[in-house]
Structures are given as structure tokens and as C-alpha cells.
Motif scaffolding. Structure first.
Motif, PDB file in Angstrom:
ATOM      1  N   VAL A  13      22.334   6.274  53.064  1.00 54.52           N
ATOM      2  CA  VAL A  13      23.398   7.248  53.344  1.00 54.52           C
ATOM      3  C   VAL A  13      24.725   6.621  52.920  1.00 54.52           C
ATOM      4  N   HIS A  14      25.121   6.888  51.689  1.00 55.75           N
ATOM      5  CA  HIS A  14      26.319   6.292  51.094  1.00 55.75           C
ATOM      6  C   HIS A  14      26.921   7.321  50.146  1.00 55.75           C
ATOM      7  N   ASP A  15      28.122   7.054  49.635  1.00 49.54           N
ATOM      8  CA  ASP A  15      28.700   7.932  48.625  1.00 49.54           C
ATOM      9  C   ASP A  15      28.160   7.576  47.247  1.00 49.54           C
ATOM     10  N   LEU A  16      28.394   8.489  46.303  1.00 49.70           N
ATOM     11  CA  LEU A  16      28.086   8.183  44.910  1.00 49.70           C
ATOM     12  C   LEU A  16      29.409   8.128  44.143  1.00 49.70           C
ATOM     13  N   SER A  17      29.856   6.918  43.850  1.00 46.90           N
ATOM     14  CA  SER A  17      31.078   6.729  43.053  1.00 46.90           C
ATOM     15  C   SER A  17      30.633   6.432  41.631  1.00 46.90           C
ATOM     16  N   GLY A  18      31.017   7.313  40.695  1.00 41.79           N
ATOM     17  CA  GLY A  18      30.480   7.235  39.334  1.00 41.79           C
ATOM     18  C   GLY A  18      30.705   5.893  38.660  1.00 41.79           C
ATOM     19  N   VAL A  19      31.909   5.341  38.809  1.00 44.22           N
ATOM     20  CA  VAL A  19      32.251   4.086  38.141  1.00 44.22           C
ATOM     21  C   VAL A  19      32.663   3.047  39.188  1.00 44.22           C
ATOM     22  N   GLY A  20      32.182   1.835  39.022  1.00 41.56           N
ATOM     23  CA  GLY A  20      32.655   0.749  39.881  1.00 41.56           C
ATOM     24  C   GLY A  20      31.579  -0.026  40.623  1.00 41.56           C
ATOM     25  N   THR A  48      35.444   7.470  40.888  1.00 41.65           N
ATOM     26  CA  THR A  48      35.371   6.006  40.989  1.00 41.65           C
ATOM     27  C   THR A  48      35.486   5.687  42.478  1.00 41.65           C
ATOM     28  N   HIS A  49      35.334   4.419  42.863  1.00 42.55           N
ATOM     29  CA  HIS A  49      35.633   4.078  44.256  1.00 42.55           C
ATOM     30  C   HIS A  49      37.136   4.216  44.507  1.00 42.55           C
ATOM     31  N   THR A  50      37.517   4.076  45.768  1.00 44.67           N
ATOM     32  CA  THR A  50      38.894   4.428  46.153  1.00 44.67           C
ATOM     33  C   THR A  50      39.899   3.303  45.916  1.00 44.67           C
ATOM     34  N   GLN A  51      39.460   2.207  45.297  1.00 47.28           N
ATOM     35  CA  GLN A  51      40.429   1.149  45.003  1.00 47.28           C
ATOM     36  C   GLN A  51      41.104   1.354  43.645  1.00 47.28           C
ATOM     37  N   TYR A  52      40.594   2.336  42.879  1.00 51.52           N
ATOM     38  CA  TYR A  52      41.356   2.773  41.696  1.00 51.52           C
ATOM     39  C   TYR A  52      42.556   3.577  42.201  1.00 51.52           C
ATOM     40  N   GLN A  53      43.613   3.646  41.365  1.00 51.04           N
ATOM     41  CA  GLN A  53      44.848   4.321  41.800  1.00 51.04           C
ATOM     42  C   GLN A  53      44.638   5.783  42.129  1.00 51.04           C
ATOM     43  N   SER A  54      43.848   6.482  41.294  1.00 52.15           N
ATOM     44  CA  SER A  54      43.572   7.889  41.594  1.00 52.15           C
ATOM     45  C   SER A  54      42.090   8.144  41.350  1.00 52.15           C
ATOM     46  N   TYR A 215      33.515 -20.014  46.811  1.00 55.28           N
ATOM     47  CA  TYR A 215      34.294 -18.777  46.705  1.00 55.28           C
ATOM     48  C   TYR A 215      35.063 -18.807  45.394  1.00 55.28           C
ATOM     49  N   LEU A 216      34.834 -17.834  44.529  1.00 53.98           N
ATOM     50  CA  LEU A 216      35.586 -17.786  43.274  1.00 53.98           C
ATOM     51  C   LEU A 216      36.802 -16.885  43.493  1.00 53.98           C
ATOM     52  N   PRO A 217      37.941 -17.261  42.968  1.00 57.20           N
ATOM     53  CA  PRO A 217      39.176 -16.538  43.280  1.00 57.20           C
ATOM     54  C   PRO A 217      39.264 -15.204  42.550  1.00 57.20           C
ATOM     55  N   ALA A 218      38.412 -14.275  42.922  1.00 53.32           N
ATOM     56  CA  ALA A 218      38.468 -12.947  42.325  1.00 53.32           C
ATOM     57  C   ALA A 218      37.918 -11.961  43.335  1.00 53.32           C
ATOM     58  N   HIS A 219      38.470 -10.759  43.322  1.00 46.15           N
ATOM     59  CA  HIS A 219      37.992  -9.727  44.243  1.00 46.15           C
ATOM     60  C   HIS A 219      37.232  -8.674  43.450  1.00 46.15           C
ATOM     61  N   TYR A 220      35.994  -8.433  43.829  1.00 46.85           N
ATOM     62  CA  TYR A 220      35.196  -7.391  43.195  1.00 46.85           C
ATOM     63  C   TYR A 220      34.767  -6.366  44.247  1.00 46.85           C
ATOM     64  N   PRO A 221      35.120  -5.081  44.065  1.00 49.77           N
ATOM     65  CA  PRO A 221      34.638  -4.071  45.014  1.00 49.77           C
ATOM     66  C   PRO A 221      33.105  -3.999  44.964  1.00 49.77           C
ATOM     67  N   GLY A 222      32.499  -3.631  46.078  1.00 47.81           N
ATOM     68  CA  GLY A 222      31.048  -3.402  46.081  1.00 47.81           C
ATOM     69  C   GLY A 222      30.214  -4.613  46.437  1.00 47.81           C
ATOM     70  N   MET A 267      37.884  -4.268  38.897  1.00 39.75           N
ATOM     71  CA  MET A 267      37.631  -3.004  39.597  1.00 39.75           C
ATOM     72  C   MET A 267      36.247  -2.450  39.267  1.00 39.75           C
ATOM     73  N   ASP A 268      35.659  -2.912  38.159  1.00 40.67           N
ATOM     74  CA  ASP A 268      34.347  -2.436  37.723  1.00 40.67           C
ATOM     75  C   ASP A 268      33.193  -3.077  38.501  1.00 40.67           C
ATOM     76  N   GLY A 269      33.507  -3.991  39.409  1.00 40.87           N
ATOM     77  CA  GLY A 269      32.462  -4.592  40.257  1.00 40.87           C
ATOM     78  C   GLY A 269      31.680  -5.689  39.549  1.00 40.87           C
ATOM     79  N   ILE A 270      30.735  -6.294  40.268  1.00 44.06           N
ATOM     80  CA  ILE A 270      29.950  -7.373  39.644  1.00 44.06           C
ATOM     81  C   ILE A 270      28.847  -6.793  38.760  1.00 44.06           C
TER      82      ILE A 270
END
Ligand code: PXL
Length: 292
Positions: A13-20, A48-54, A215-222, A267-270
Motif C-alpha cells: 500500500v504505497h503511492d506510484l511516483s512515475g520518476v524517482g 515524480t515524488h514530492t521532493q521535486y519542485q513541482s 555514510y556517503l555524503p549524498a541524499h537519495y529519495p527512496g 533526485m532520481d534515487g539509487i
């Protein structure tokens, strides 16, 4: 005797975000690669997920109930219920009823209480979501909050550095709200900015576990979605809690390492597709610790 050798079923039970590469786009490939049938109950469709600007956001609240009603007619059964990003407090209530109605005693319920990160609620979420999530975790066997979500669920203010002793108390407090297993991710390691830990408590047995990773200094959504998906698959295949923690932490590290070297929009995730095959292998390294 009828031989029961079908794949186990997990309802996601999750959303479907097309990109990310978040939510269903991470959950489905991971749990399928681990040999389980994933049945999707989508909560929303986003560009896309909500961490993109729009982004676009199609809320599926009313459709969810229609889907559940159809499943009820067919008397579908699931071995595991796994919830993640829910779009509204009303969706939380629908999911609570769905679990109460469908679950059998031996089924596993995993709730990733997606609320926020880095000390803040995600865009579009209000305190009402936090209140709803406190209800939903009462139904869970396993929850996987990050540090932000841990404090939100407990109604306490975020603290930068917590000692092992304090963290143990917080995990026990959350477990008292319902879930037997509480796993908290992205715990900073004191004076070691290049390391990050995962802590877990199992109320049955009363033991605490810890896994520490570079810990690598990068943030990846997802990454949270990928982590909880591997935990879910690992518990479904009968691994112990510390083995599940090892497996999930190593998979995320492999994913981040596979991605980090590219010039790339984080923003494109791992790059899950580069490491999915690792899920078929036995655990190569063991790094879990028992916390005394
Ligand atoms: O990975 C968590 C997540 C899931 N779904 C959506 C999100 C996020 C985090 O940003 O925006 C839509």
C-alpha cells in the motif's frame, strides 16, 4: 495432502511516483526479486515524488475502497501487509479497516510510517497525519521510522544526538504502542560523520540490535522504501531480525555505491536495477551487534 508451494503474497500500500525510484517503483522490483508476489494497492499517482519542485498528484482514496471491496468479493488472502506513503488521514483509516478485515493471525503487518525527514514533515502533511499514523502503528508487527518519524510518533522534539541508552528507551516506548519490532534508521554516529546506524528492538526476547554502515555524503529519495522492502522480504523468507537488518543495510550501501560515482541528479534515487541481483545471494558479510 495438498502441497502448498505457491509464492507468498504481499500487498503493498504505497503511492506510484512515475520518476524517482520511490514507493511502488522500489517496492515491486525488490520484493519480486526476492521471490514474492506483490499485489499493489496504490494510494496516489504522482508524476515524480514530492521532493521535486513541482509534481502532479492524483489522490486515489475513493478508488482504494472500491479495489478493497472487489478483493473482498474474491476472498483474496495476503501473507503480508506492507504500508508506506499514505496521502491523507482518511487513507490511513481505510488501510486500518482493510488490515483488520483481511489479516489472519499468522500474517505479518509492516508499517513504514512515512511522515517526514531531516526534522520536517513532508510537503502536504499536517499534524493530523501524525495522529493517524499513531493509530495505524498499533496494528503493526514491525515499524521502520527514521529519526524524524520516531520523534513525531512519540510527540517529542527532535534531538541531534541521542545516547544508546536514550535510544533504547525511545524504541521501547514506541513498541509499547503496538509493534513488537521497532527499527529506526538513519541514526547519526557520534563524532563519526562518515558512519550511520540502524537500531532495532524486538519486544519478544527484549533484545536490541545495531548495524553501522559507512555514510556517503549524498541524499537519495527512496532509500527508506528500499530498506523496508528488503526487511519485509527478509522476514517473509524466515530470516532472523539481525540478519534482516544486515541484508537491508548492505543492499542500500551497494545501491548507493553503484550510484554515487556517476555525475547524476540524486533526485532520481539509487540505481536499484544495478544491484537487484544481489538480493538472490546469501549474506556475504555479517555486521550486526547485540547492544548490551
Ligand atoms: O520515499 C518516501 C516517499 C514516498 N512517496 C512519495 C514521496 C516520498 C518522499 O519524498 O514524496 C510521493
Amino acid at each position: 495432502m495438498q502441497i502448498q508451494n505457491q509464492s507468498k503474497r504481499v500487498v503493498a500500500v504505497h503511492d506510484l511516483s512515475g520518476v524517482g525510484r520511490v514507493s511502488l517503483m522500489a517496492v515491486i522490483p525488490i520484493l519480486s526479486s526476492m521471490g514474492f508476489q506483490v499485489c499493489a494497492l496504490p494510494t496516489a499517482v504522482l508524476s515524480t515524488h514530492t521532493q521535486y519542485q513541482s509534481f502532479t498528484f492524483l489522490d486515489l482514496t475513493s478508488e482504494m475502497q472500491r479495489i478493497i471491496d472487489q478483493w473482498k468479493k474474491y476472498d483474496f488472502r495476503f501473507d503480508t501487509f506492507y504500508t508506506g506513503y499514505l496521502g491523507s488521514p482518511q487513507q490511513i483509516r481505510i488501510v486500518e479497516h482493510f488490515i483488520s478485515d483481511f489479516r489472519r493471525e499468522s500474517d505479518l503487518v509492516v508499517v513504514d510510517p512515512v511522515l517526514g525527514d531531516n526534522g520536517k514533515l513532508y510537503k502536504g502533511f499536517s499534524d493530523e497525519m501524525v495522529v493517524g499514523m499513531r493509530q495505524l502503528i498499533q496494528k503493526a508487527d514491525v515499524i521502520t521510522p527514521n529519526m524524524t518519524e520516531l520523534f513525531l510518533l512519540l510527540g517529542e522534539s527532535n534531538t541531534e544526538h541521542v545516547t544508546d541508552g536514550t535510544l533504547k528507551q525511545l524504541l521501547m516506548k514506541l513498541s509499547e504502542m503496538g509493534p513488537e519490532i521497532v527499527i529506526v534508521t538513519s541514526v547519526p554516529v557520534m563524532d563519526q560523520p562518515h558512519m550511520t546506524s540502524v537500531y532495532a528492538y524486538n519486544r519478544c526476547g527484549g533484545r536490541f540490535w545495531k548495524v553501522t554502515c559507512p555514510y556517503l555524503p549524498a541524499h537519495y529519495p527512496g532509500t527508506g522504501d528500499a530498506f523496508t522492502s528488503v526487511i519485509t522480504g527478509s522476514l517473509m523468507q524466515g530470516d532472523s531480525l539481525p540478519i534482516a537488518l544486515d541484508r537491508a543495510s548492505q543492499f542500500i550501501l551497494q545501491g548507493i555505491r553503484a550510484t554515487f560515482g556517476y555525475e547524476y541528479n540524486n533526485m532520481d534515487g539509487i540505481m536499484l536495477e544495478k544491484v537487484l541481483h544481489n538480493l538472490d545471494l546469501p549474506n556475504q558479510i555479517s555486521s550486526y551487534e547485540l547492544l548490551e
